[in-house]
Design a protein around this motif. Structure first.
Motif, PDB file in Angstrom:
ATOM      1  N   SER A  59      25.358 -61.082 -88.594  1.00 60.67           N
ATOM      2  CA  SER A  59      26.690 -61.779 -88.665  1.00 60.67           C
ATOM      3  C   SER A  59      27.733 -60.718 -88.809  1.00 60.67           C
ATOM      4  O   SER A  59      29.013 -61.049 -88.200  1.00 60.67           O
ATOM      5  CB  SER A  59      26.751 -62.861 -89.840  1.00 60.67           C
ATOM      6  N   PHE A  60      27.752 -59.862 -89.832  1.00 61.18           N
ATOM      7  CA  PHE A  60      28.897 -59.025 -90.073  1.00 61.18           C
ATOM      8  C   PHE A  60      29.291 -58.217 -88.863  1.00 61.18           C
ATOM      9  O   PHE A  60      30.632 -57.657 -88.785  1.00 61.18           O
ATOM     10  CB  PHE A  60      28.512 -58.039 -91.243  1.00 61.18           C
ATOM     11  N   GLY A  63      32.413 -59.665 -86.788  1.00 62.34           N
ATOM     12  CA  GLY A  63      33.966 -59.542 -87.216  1.00 62.34           C
ATOM     13  C   GLY A  63      34.697 -58.726 -86.270  1.00 62.34           C
ATOM     14  O   GLY A  63      34.191 -57.830 -85.619  1.00 62.34           O
ATOM     15  N   TRP A 103      34.122 -61.079 -91.302  1.00 68.32           N
ATOM     16  CA  TRP A 103      33.145 -62.150 -90.808  1.00 68.32           C
ATOM     17  C   TRP A 103      33.822 -63.508 -90.938  1.00 68.32           C
ATOM     18  O   TRP A 103      33.673 -64.590 -90.154  1.00 68.32           O
ATOM     19  CB  TRP A 103      31.789 -61.998 -91.526  1.00 68.32           C
TER      20      TRP A 103
END
Length: 242
Positions: A59-60, A63, A103
């Motif tokens: 997920s990170f 960003g 994120w």
């Protein structure tokens, strides 16, 4: 012992070398309140709903990095003839101090552009509803606000003079409670909340203690008890202090 199906590796940056105000600025990101989670679980049980859970892999890395951050080439992946060069980061890596905030910013941007509404009481809650039915009949919104009588045999009279039966009244109240619990959790606490306060219960400094509890579907979703920060001179005053 289970057989290993595959091996995974994750590139993590050395964030202890980052300097505040140069390599990163804000690092905060909101976290969902535990009382909000209890509220949604209780709502799902009341309405026999199914809760789905998902996880965003890496997920990170989704960003967008605004700061100018460089890192050494990772071991085992150093480019020949360019050993002295460094990598400029475009996306946040795990371990980066601002990775969680970046994120969340990306997540917030995507959800809002797809028509989701951000809950003002809990910044980690988003909702989207195509249609909300409050009342099955026809008419203006003043049909929802009726004059309540203690006598159950007496007809209810809204502002426009239309006689409303007890069954219609219960349907309206039920719809209102549904809106509070399902679509507006930030005001759901007003439905089943209880609070009280002692007066001068602490013999050392004559302070009082406030306590409250909120319920939904017969279960407790939020509660607290704490000493008040100011001295009150009566039980009435102590009940006004949170």
């Amino acid at each position: 012992m289970e057989n290993i199906k595959n091996f995974k590796a994750r590139l993590v940056i050395q964030d202890f070398k980052q300097k505040s105000g140069i390599d990163y600025f804000d690092t905060y990101a909101p976290v969902a309140c535990i009382s909000t989670i209890r509220l949604f679980i209780a709502t799902a049980l009341i309405h026999n709903l199914i809760i789905h859970q998902m996880d965003v892999k890496t997920s990170f890395l989704n960003g967008e990095l605004d700061e100018e951050v460089y890192m050494n080439q990772p071991q085992g992946f150093i480019m020949p003839i360019n050993e002295n060069k460094v990598c400029k980061l475009i996306k946040p890596l795990y371990g980066l101090k601002q990775a969680l905030k970046k994120w969340h910013q990306k997540f917030d941007e995507v959800f809002l552009t797809h028509g989701y509404l951000l809950n003002q009481a809990d910044k980690c809650v988003y909702s989207k509803f195509d249609e909300i039915v409050l009342y099955e009949g026809h008419g203006e919104a003043d049909l929802i606000l009726v004059s309540t009588s203690m006598d159950t045999s007496e007809k209810l009279m809204p502002n426009n003079g239309h006689v409303v039966s007890q069954l219609e009244y219960y349907m309206v109240i039920g719809c209102l409670m549904y809106v509070m619990t399902c679509t507006r959790p930030d005001i759901a606490f007003a439905v089943e909340g209880y609070t009280d306060a002692s007066w001068n219960s602490n013999i050392e400094d004559n302070s009082s203690t406030s306590g409250w509890v909120f319920l939904l579907g017969g279960g407790v979703i939020s509660w607290a008890s704490k000493k008040q920060t100011c001295i009150t001179s009566s039980t009435i005053e102590s009940e006004f202090v949170i």
